[in-house]
Design a protein around this motif. Structure first.
Motif, PDB file in Angstrom:
ATOM      1  N   THR A   1     -46.987  33.588  73.469  1.00  0.00           N
ATOM      2  CA  THR A   1     -46.888  33.613  74.929  1.00  0.00           C
ATOM      3  C   THR A   1     -46.522  34.995  75.453  1.00  0.00           C
ATOM      4  N   SER A   2     -45.732  35.752  74.701  1.00  0.00           N
ATOM      5  CA  SER A   2     -45.391  37.102  75.155  1.00  0.00           C
ATOM      6  C   SER A   2     -46.599  38.027  75.090  1.00  0.00           C
ATOM      7  N   PHE A   3     -47.409  37.885  74.032  1.00  0.00           N
ATOM      8  CA  PHE A   3     -48.608  38.716  73.943  1.00  0.00           C
ATOM      9  C   PHE A   3     -49.566  38.366  75.072  1.00  0.00           C
ATOM     10  N   ARG A   4     -49.660  37.086  75.399  1.00  0.00           N
ATOM     11  CA  ARG A   4     -50.514  36.684  76.528  1.00  0.00           C
ATOM     12  C   ARG A   4     -50.002  37.294  77.828  1.00  0.00           C
ATOM     13  N   ALA A   5     -48.694  37.308  78.017  1.00  0.00           N
ATOM     14  CA  ALA A   5     -48.130  37.905  79.230  1.00  0.00           C
ATOM     15  C   ALA A   5     -48.468  39.393  79.314  1.00  0.00           C
ATOM     16  N   LEU A   6     -48.387  40.092  78.184  1.00  0.00           N
ATOM     17  CA  LEU A   6     -48.686  41.524  78.163  1.00  0.00           C
ATOM     18  C   LEU A   6     -50.159  41.807  78.404  1.00  0.00           C
ATOM     19  N   SER A   7     -51.030  40.888  78.006  1.00  0.00           N
ATOM     20  CA  SER A   7     -52.460  41.117  78.155  1.00  0.00           C
ATOM     21  C   SER A   7     -52.978  40.779  79.547  1.00  0.00           C
ATOM     22  N   ALA A   8     -52.128  40.187  80.381  1.00  0.00           N
ATOM     23  CA  ALA A   8     -52.541  39.855  81.741  1.00  0.00           C
ATOM     24  C   ALA A   8     -52.724  41.126  82.563  1.00  0.00           C
ATOM     25  N   ALA A   9     -53.630  41.066  83.536  1.00  0.00           N
ATOM     26  CA  ALA A   9     -53.847  42.221  84.407  1.00  0.00           C
ATOM     27  C   ALA A   9     -52.552  42.598  85.116  1.00  0.00           C
ATOM     28  N   VAL A  10     -51.798  41.587  85.524  1.00  0.00           N
ATOM     29  CA  VAL A  10     -50.487  41.800  86.143  1.00  0.00           C
ATOM     30  C   VAL A  10     -49.471  40.982  85.356  1.00  0.00           C
ATOM     31  N   VAL A  11     -48.513  41.639  84.750  1.00  0.00           N
ATOM     32  CA  VAL A  11     -47.488  40.941  83.974  1.00  0.00           C
ATOM     33  C   VAL A  11     -46.673  40.048  84.910  1.00  0.00           C
ATOM     34  N   PRO A  12     -46.418  38.796  84.538  1.00  0.00           N
ATOM     35  CA  PRO A  12     -45.599  37.925  85.390  1.00  0.00           C
ATOM     36  C   PRO A  12     -44.297  38.621  85.788  1.00  0.00           C
ATOM     37  N   HIS A  13     -43.938  38.454  87.032  1.00  0.00           N
ATOM     38  CA  HIS A  13     -42.814  39.203  87.611  1.00  0.00           C
ATOM     39  C   HIS A  13     -41.528  39.151  86.784  1.00  0.00           C
ATOM     40  N   PRO A  14     -41.109  37.990  86.260  1.00  0.00           N
ATOM     41  CA  PRO A  14     -39.828  37.978  85.542  1.00  0.00           C
ATOM     42  C   PRO A  14     -39.782  38.893  84.321  1.00  0.00           C
ATOM     43  N   HIS A  15     -40.968  39.281  83.788  1.00  0.00           N
ATOM     44  CA  HIS A  15     -40.992  40.005  82.521  1.00  0.00           C
ATOM     45  C   HIS A  15     -41.431  41.462  82.652  1.00  0.00           C
ATOM     46  N   ARG A  16     -41.476  42.001  83.842  1.00  0.00           N
ATOM     47  CA  ARG A  16     -41.988  43.368  83.999  1.00  0.00           C
ATOM     48  C   ARG A  16     -41.036  44.406  83.422  1.00  0.00           C
ATOM     49  N   TRP A  17     -39.745  44.188  83.535  1.00  0.00           N
ATOM     50  CA  TRP A  17     -38.771  45.126  82.954  1.00  0.00           C
ATOM     51  C   TRP A  17     -38.982  45.222  81.451  1.00  0.00           C
ATOM     52  N   TRP A  18     -39.145  44.066  80.816  1.00  0.00           N
ATOM     53  CA  TRP A  18     -39.409  44.020  79.375  1.00  0.00           C
ATOM     54  C   TRP A  18     -40.744  44.665  79.042  1.00  0.00           C
ATOM     55  N   ALA A  19     -41.787  44.338  79.790  1.00  0.00           N
ATOM     56  CA  ALA A  19     -43.125  44.851  79.508  1.00  0.00           C
ATOM     57  C   ALA A  19     -43.191  46.367  79.639  1.00  0.00           C
ATOM     58  N   ASP A  20     -42.471  46.931  80.605  1.00  0.00           N
ATOM     59  CA  ASP A  20     -42.472  48.385  80.780  1.00  0.00           C
ATOM     60  C   ASP A  20     -41.943  49.101  79.539  1.00  0.00           C
ATOM     61  N   GLN A  21     -41.030  48.465  78.825  1.00  0.00           N
ATOM     62  CA  GLN A  21     -40.498  49.056  77.598  1.00  0.00           C
ATOM     63  C   GLN A  21     -41.421  48.823  76.407  1.00  0.00           C
ATOM     64  N   VAL A  22     -42.013  47.654  76.344  1.00  0.00           N
ATOM     65  CA  VAL A  22     -42.745  47.246  75.150  1.00  0.00           C
ATOM     66  C   VAL A  22     -44.168  47.803  75.111  1.00  0.00           C
ATOM     67  N   ARG A  23     -44.843  47.849  76.227  1.00  0.00           N
ATOM     68  CA  ARG A  23     -46.254  48.256  76.226  1.00  0.00           C
ATOM     69  C   ARG A  23     -46.472  49.632  75.587  1.00  0.00           C
ATOM     70  N   PRO A  24     -45.672  50.656  75.913  1.00  0.00           N
ATOM     71  CA  PRO A  24     -45.906  51.953  75.251  1.00  0.00           C
ATOM     72  C   PRO A  24     -45.726  51.886  73.741  1.00  0.00           C
ATOM     73  N   ARG A  25     -44.789  51.097  73.257  1.00  0.00           N
ATOM     74  CA  ARG A  25     -44.598  50.967  71.812  1.00  0.00           C
ATOM     75  C   ARG A  25     -45.812  50.327  71.150  1.00  0.00           C
ATOM     76  N   LEU A  26     -46.346  49.284  71.776  1.00  0.00           N
ATOM     77  CA  LEU A  26     -47.505  48.607  71.194  1.00  0.00           C
ATOM     78  C   LEU A  26     -48.726  49.513  71.189  1.00  0.00           C
TER      79      LEU A  26
END
Length: 329
Positions: free
Chosen positions: A27-52
């Protein structure tokens, strides 16, 4: 689409809750692959996407298998033997998946993609036993970058949800607990009704019982897994997601500083977001060498954990450290 899952007395008796690391992976990978990351997880996604991206994990096996919407391969979420399996347990089950199950999942993906599969997925279809270990290795790498540094706080939310639902079952009954899982889930006349389903799910197609899996990244949807002869799985948004990534109020920092020292207490507060030694030095104004020494001591005391991210190492607070910092006096 609507789905209806009928229940016998035995099915209700075999309904249970579980916490699954692999559901958080998918489910987290699906959230990251969305055109717009679901609002509750944007703080997390901003950190994780560059690492991936740096590790190439945004364009690997998971990227091929997990679309922003549509079918998720069932073999990525194996049947859970216990209420709290470790990631290694689930990965072992994935690696041991029956090749025909893999092919069925890929055929369904192909049907949704007008018969087209990527070269990777075509090779997986031909030789599942050869490719599954590579998928497991990629999942382990993804876990280390995207989930492991945050697992203590994620797991606390999931376990709190299970505790709440368990108490609800004890006080109000299983039917009431099922009826309050999600606005698209409704209990009526001995059946669980699911609306807005991408895939149908019926008791004829599944085994007995029901496995209910809270997930922080499933929000705002409910996801299902239906495999012949196995209990159906329903992953639903866990309670408390809205506060999951909030910066914590460190009610006991001064008291903790008196025990472990102000510098080490400061480092722990700066680890609201996992960070490398260099990042912590920049945040705290300390030297990298000094931060490294303090982190070694904190890790020995069980207050921090380490997670490799490419060539660097990320430090994260443990659940024990969170409890020491946020407990009310």
């Amino acid at each position: 689409m609507k789905a209806r899952l009928t229940f016998s007395v035995n099915d209700l008796a075999e309904t249970r809750f579980a916490v699954s690391p692999m559901w958080e992976v998918v489910t987290s990978f699906r959230a990251l692959s969305a055109a717009v990351v679901p609002h509750p997880h944007r703080w997390w996604a901003d950190q994780v996407r560059p690492r991936l991206a740096a590790a190439g994990l945004d364009r690997g096996w998971l990227a091929d298998m997990i679309p922003p919407i549509g079918h998720l391969p069932d073999f990525l979420n194996p049947a859970l033997a216990t209420s709290s399996p470790g990631l290694s347990d689930e990965l072992a089950a994935i690696e041991a998946t029956d090749p025909e199950q893999v092919r069925r999942d890929l055929d369904q993906l192909a049907a949704e993609r007008e018969g087209r599969l990527s070269p990777r997925l075509r090779s997986l279809h031909r030789t599942p036993r050869t490719c599954l270990p590579r998928i497991v290795a990629e999942i382990e790498a993804y876990w280390g970058l995207a989930i492991a540094p945050y697992w203590a706080r994620i797991r606390s939310v999931l376990e709190a949800d299970v505790f709440h639902r368990g108490r609800q079952v004890a006080e109000q009954g299983t039917a009431q607990a099922l009826d309050e899982l999600h606005h698209t889930v409704r209990w009526a006349n001995g059946s669980l009704h699911l609306v807005q389903r991408h895939c149908a799910i019926t008791r004829i197609e599944t085994g007995a019982g029901l496995l209910l899996v809270p997930s922080v990244f499933a929000w705002p949807r409910v996801l299902t897994r239906s495999v012949v002869s196995e209990p159906p799985q329903l992953a639903y948004p866990a309670r408390g997601i809205g506060t999951l990534w909030e910066r914590r109020t460190h009610a006991r920092m001064e008291a903790l500083a008196a025990v472990i020292g102000r510098t080490r207490a400061l480092i722990l507060t700066e680890l609201d977001a996992p960070a490398s030694t260099t990042e912590l030095a920049q945040r705290s104004g300390l030297s990298a060498a000094g931060v490294s020494q303090h982190l070694t001591a904190l890790r020995a005391a069980g207050l921090t954990s380490t997670h490799r991210a490419g060539r660097s190492v990320l430090y994260a607070r443990t659940g024990l450290a969170d409890a020491l910092l946020t407990a009310q006096t």
